[in-house]
Design a protein around this motif. Sequence first.
Motif: not given
Lengths: 257, 327, 304, 240
Positions: D191-202
Motif C-alpha cells: 500500500q502506497t502511504t503518506l504519513v504525518v506523525d511525531k514518532y520519528v523512530e517508528r
Amino acid sequence: MNGEKSADLLEVAGVSRHFGGVHALSEVSLAVAEGEVHALIGPNGAGKTTLIHQLSGAQTPDAGTIRFAGEDVTRLPMHARVARGIARSWQVTNVFGRLTALDNVALAVQGRQRDWGGSFRFWAPVDKERAIVDEAAAWLAEVGLAGRESTVAGSLAHGEQRQLELALALATKPRLLLLDEPMAGMGPEESERVVELIEHLGRKVTLLLVEHDMDAVFRLADRISVLVGGRLICTDLPDAVRAHPEVRKAYLGDADA
Amino acid sequence: MAGEGMKSALYRQSARRRGLAFAALLALAALPPLLQALGQDFYVSVAARMLIFALAATSLNFIVGFGGLVAFGHAAFFGAGAYAVAILAERGVTSAFVAWPAAAALAGGLALLIGAISLRTRGVYFIMITLAFAQMIYYLFISLKAWGGDDGLPLMARSTFGPFDLGNDATFYWVALACLAAALFLLDRIAHARFGRVLQGIRENESRMAALGYPVAAYQLACFVIGGTLAGLAGALIANHSLLASPNLLHWTQSGTLLVMVIVGGVGTLYGGFAGALTLLLLEELLTGVTVHWHAALGLLLLVVVFRAPRGVAAWLHGLFSRGGTK
Amino acid sequence: MTQLILEQALNGFQFGLMLFLLAAGLTLVFGIMDMINLAHGSLYMVGAYLAAAAAAASGSFVVGVLAAVAGTAVVGALLEVAVLRRLYQRDHLAQVLATFALILIANEAVRMLWGDQPMLLNAPAALAGPVEIGGFSYPAYRLLIIAVGVAVALALYVVVAKTRLGMWVRAGASNREMTEALGVNVKRLFTLVFAFGAGLCALAGALLGPLLAVQVGMGESILILAFVVIVIGGIGSIRGALVGSLLVGVVDTLGRALLPWLLRGFLPAETAANLGPALAAILIYLLMAAILFWKPAGLFPARG
Amino acid sequence: MNALLEIRGLAVAYGASQVLFGIDLTLAEGEVATLLGRNGMGKSTTLRTLCGLSPAPAGILAGSIRFAGEEIAGRAPDRIGRGGIALVPEGRQIFPNLSVRENLVAFAANRRGVASPWTLERVFELFPRLAERQQNMGNQLSGGEQQMLAIGRALMTNPRLLILDEATEGLAPLVREEIWQCLARLRAAGQTTLVVDKYVERLIALADRHTIVERGRVVWPGSSAELDADHGIWHRYLGV
C-alpha cells in the motif's frame, strides 16, 4: 511545597471527562500552590486543553471536584469563576478582532467593575470614563503593547495578538491564570518576549501553563505535571520530571527511551 | 490620545452625523404641512404608519443587529402592545400617558418571560423557539372571543394625549415621529454606554466575554427586553393609527416582515430599521400602483437585495455616498 | 366517546404522516446545508395546484398526484440550482430574506396562473364514503392517506437506513467535508435530496388537497408546523422528523377535540368554552418550547 | 521512475496569510513516505490541499500536484477521492450517526478493479475489535477504535494512495502500537502511504523517505538511513 494543603490555591480531585467513547481525562488530580508557576505538559491529544476547559468553566467534568481557594467551583459557570479570580488564555488567539486593542482591554477592565450595576448602565458614554481608559492603557503597556492602543486587534501581528490576549486575562485581575500554549505559532524573538513576560508575571500571580516549548517550560516552571492519554503520570520538580523514565518514554516518544 | 482610541469602529459618533440626524428630523417634521399644501392629506396617515413600522423594525434591529440574537417572534411584542391599548380603552382607560407605558411594560414583561426561556438555546433553535412563543400569543388572542377573536379588538377613538388631539392625522404623525426620534436617541446612547459596549463584545465573541467575567445571558436578556418594550410602544401606536388591535399584528408573517425590513435596511446599524421600513413600505405604495402582482415584484427586488446589497440598503447607500461624495 | 377518541387519534395520525412528508425534506435541507428554507411550504402549494390542474385536465386523481410529484420535483431541482445553492454559504438572515422573497414570488406566480379563487381537487369517487371496521366507521379517503403515508414513511426509512444513498445523506448531515473527501459529490447529492423533498411536499399537498382548500397561502400555515416538527425532532434527523410529526399531528388533533371537553370537567362551562380552543391551539407550541427547554437541540440531535 | 504522486512548488494561503511557500514531494507506487515537522509548520495544510479540502482551490497560489499522471491541484475533493486518494484525517472524523459497519460500507469502492479488494471481512481481520463493535454507532467508540475505523473506512475505498494525518495522536501506548503494526502490514501488502506523525523512530523503521517541513518550506528531504544517521536534524527541526 507538596504537603501543605492550606497553601494550595487550586485543588483538582479525580476529574474525568469523556466525549462519546473517548476518555479525554481520567481521574486527574492536581494541586497548584499559591504563587507558583505550574507547567502542564504532555503530547498532543493528552487532554491538556480539555483540563483547562474544566478549570475555566468552558466545560463541566463528568466526575471529580475542582476547588479554588477552598471553594468548590466544579459546577460554577465561567463568568462566576472569573469573578472569583480564575482567568484563562486560549491556544488559538481569542480576542475581539474588530475592536481596537484598547477597546479589547477596556472590556476586561469594565467587566471587573461591579459598582452600582456594573455594566448595566445605559446612558453615560463609556468613552468618557477615564478610569477605564487609563487602566486599559496601563495593561497594554504592561504586556508591551504601548503605542498600539488604537490599532484594530485583528490587524495586529500574531505575536501582538498573543500579548493582547494576555492583557485581557490580566485585566480581570486573576489570582490564578491559566495559559494555554501562550507561545503557539510564534517566531523565536516573539517567543522570547512572551517568556520574559511570563517570567515577570510569575512573580505576581499564580500560573498554570500549558506549553510545548520545553526550553521555556524548564526555564519558567517551579513544578511540572505530565499528562499522557488523559492520565496524570507525575507532578514534580523540573529536574525530577526530566529524569523520570516514564515521562521520557511517554512524552518524548520512544525516541531516546 | 488614549481617549481617541476608545472610539469603537462600528459606532462612531460625530458632530457631522448628529447634524445630519437633526436635519433629517426637521425635514420629516415638515412633511405634514407640505403634503397638506399639495392636497395629499391622505399621505400624512400613510407616512405616520411608516414611522410606526420604522420604530418596530428599529426595536427588532436592536435585538438582531446589536444583540446578535436572531429572533423570529417580534410580532408578539408588537401585537401585545396594540392589544394592551385596545383592552385598556375598552375598560375606559384612554389616556396615552397610562395606556402607552402600560403597553410597553406588558410587551417588556412578555419579552422578559420569553427571553429567559429562549436564551437557553442558540442559533436556529433560538429562531424557532421565539417563533413558537409568538405563535402561542397569536393563538391565545384569536381564540379568546372576549378580545375579538379573529376580528381583532377595535378602538372607539385614538388615545387622549394631554391637550393634543391625536385624531388629527398631522398631530398623530408628529407624536409618532417624536416616539421614533426618542427611541433612536435612546438606543444611540445605550450603544455608546457601558451596556452597549458589552453587547458589542458579546456579538463579536461570546465565549471571550464569559471569560472576562460577564454573565452573557443576563445582558442578552436585557437587550431582548429593551427591544420588546420598544416594540410594545410601536404596537400602542399602530393600534391608535388603525383604530384596531388586529390579530394580523401577531401573525408570524408580521415577524417575518419586520425581520425583512431589518435585513433590507441594514442589520446592526442604528438607522437600519428605519431605512428598511421606509424602503419596503414605499415600494409597497409604488408597486401597488403599477401592478396587481406587486408581491412578485417585491420578491424579485428582495432577491436583488440579497445578492447585490448583502449588508442592507443603508450600507449600500452609504457606499454610494462615500464613493461619489467628498474625498 | 371511544368512537370520537379513536377517530380523532386516527385523524391525528393521518395529519402527522402528511406533516412528515413535508418535514422529511425540510430537515435534510436544514441538516446537511444548514439552510433555512421558508419557501418549502411553497413547494407544497405548487404540488397541490399541479395536482388539481392535472386531475382536472386528465379526469384522474391518480394522474393528478403523479404529475404533481414529478412536476414539483423538477421545480425543486431548478430552484435549488438557480437560487438556493447560492445561499448555503450565507448567514441565516440572508437565507430568511431570500426564501421569504421566494414565497412572495411563488404566491403571485400561482395567482397569475390559476387566479385568486381556491381550486377544487376532489378525492376519487370510489373513496368518497366511509368504511366500516368492526362497528367503527372511518372515511375511506382518509384511510388511503394513512396507507400512502405509512408506505412512504417505510420506503423513506428503508432508503435512509439501509441504502448507501441514505448513508451518504446521513454522513453529509454530520460532516460534509469528510463525506466529500471519501468520494461523494455532495453538491449533486443535495440537488437530488432537494428534488426528492419537493416531490414529497407535492405528495402531501395533493393528498391533503381534497381535505383542505387548495389556495394561495396554504403553504405558509403548514410551513410553521413543519418547522416545529423538525426542531422538536432534532434538525437533520429523519427519525426525529417522524417522531416529531406524529407527536405534533396527534397532540394537535386530539387537543382540539378533547381539551374543551376535558376542561368542562373542572371549569365553569363558559370559561372552558373560551379557554379550551385557545389552549388546544397553543398546545404544540407549548410542547416545542418544553422540549427545547429540556433538550435544546431536539429529541434526536443529528450532530455530535 | 514512475512517480505515483508528484508535488512541485506548492504554495497555499488561507485568505490573506500564506502558509505554504513551495512544497516538493515525490512518492512512487508501493512506497511509504512521511511529512515531518513541528506543529503549525504546514503538514496538515499540505495533506488537505492534496485532498482538495479547504483552502483549495482558491487558496492554491502556485505549484502542481500530479497524481497517477494527472494534474489534480484544485480539483473538487470528491473527484480526488474517487480518483484513488483516501484520507485518514486528523481527529479521526468518523461519522458519529452511522454505525461502525455503515461507516465502512458507505464509501466502499473498488474502482481500480483490484484483484483482492478490501472488504468488510478483511478490515475486520485487520482490526478484530471493529468486528465486535460493528453494530455500535460511531460516537460510542473509544479513541483507539475510532482511529481503527477511520483507517478501515479509508481502506474500503481501495485507494492507490493512503494518507494518514496524526493517526497515533492522543492514543494510549498500547493502542498506538497496534496502529504501527497495522501500518507495517499495509506496507508489506504494497500500500502506497503518506504519513504525518511525531514518532520519528517508528517512522524511520516504517517509511522509505522523509520530508521535513518548517514554516511552509521543505528544509530537508532524504531517506530513512540518512535521517537515522543525522540526529542533529531531528533536534533542529523535530526536537521537543
